[in-house]
Design an enzyme around this catalytic site. Structure first.
Site, PDB file in Angstrom:
ATOM      1  N   CYS A  73       0.835  -1.206   0.000  1.00  0.00           N
ATOM      2  CA  CYS A  73       0.000   0.000   0.000  1.00  0.00           C
ATOM      3  C   CYS A  73       0.869   1.255   0.000  1.00  0.00           C
ATOM      4  O   CYS A  73       1.561   1.539   0.978  1.00  0.00           O
ATOM      5  CB  CYS A  73      -0.920  -0.064   1.220  1.00  0.00           C
ATOM      6  SG  CYS A  73      -1.584   1.501   1.792  1.00  0.00           S
ATOM      7  N   CYS A  76       0.292   3.866   2.698  1.00  0.00           N
ATOM      8  CA  CYS A  76       0.770   3.343   3.990  1.00  0.00           C
ATOM      9  C   CYS A  76       2.266   3.601   4.145  1.00  0.00           C
ATOM     10  O   CYS A  76       2.734   4.013   5.204  1.00  0.00           O
ATOM     11  CB  CYS A  76       0.514   1.842   4.102  1.00  0.00           C
ATOM     12  SG  CYS A  76      -1.220   1.375   3.990  1.00  0.00           S
TER      13      CYS A  76
END
Ligand SMILES: [Zn+2]
Length: 146
Positions: A73, A76
């Site tokens: 991600c 993230c």
């Protein structure tokens, strides 16, 4: 300085699972775990997973902020240094936890995590609020409310 609920709050060691009672005035002084001797609150995020998450977050008297993330991600990854910075700013006042939602599906599904990153604030293991999407360190600190 704000008053703590307890003069000797409980902090659960993320390394060995031991419950430590730390005098509130010492929470910011890099306390070590009484059992394993490793740092309890060194101002860095701790990694928890399905095996140890429940014990550490529900046994800790400090506010807990969980970052649900995954290695693939992008947002993230971008937030990771912000989260680490917030952990440093909140040292001794809140516990910042990272949960890899791919490796720990039980914990991720318990909180109904549908998008990442998602920040969840807990009080003794109970969710009190959440924020979806990557956030700067200042907002994470504010969210922790510690
Ligand atoms: Zn320990």
């Amino acid at each position: 300085m704000r008053e703590m609920k307890s003069a000797t709050p409980h902090v659960v060691c993320a390394q060995c699972g031991a419950t430590n009672r730390i005098p509130a005035v010492r929470l910011g002084d890099d306390p070590d775990c009484g059992r394993c001797g490793r740092p309890l609150l060194d101002g860095r995020p701790v990694e928890l997973g399905d095996a140890d998450f429940e014990r550490v977050v529900s046994g800790s008297d400090l506010p807990v902020v969980v970052d649900f993330w995954a290695p693939w991600c992008g947002p993230c990854q971008q937030m990771a240094p912000q989260f680490a910075q917030a952990a440093g700013a909140l040292k001794g006042r809140a516990l910042l936890v990272k949960v890899n939602s791919d490796d720990n599906p039980h914990t991720a599904s318990r909180f109904g995590i549908r998008s990442i990153p998602t920040l969840v604030k807990l009080d003794h293991g109970r969710e009190v609020s959440r924020l979806a999407g990557a956030r700067p360190a200042g907002q994470i600190v504010q969210f922790a409310g510690a």
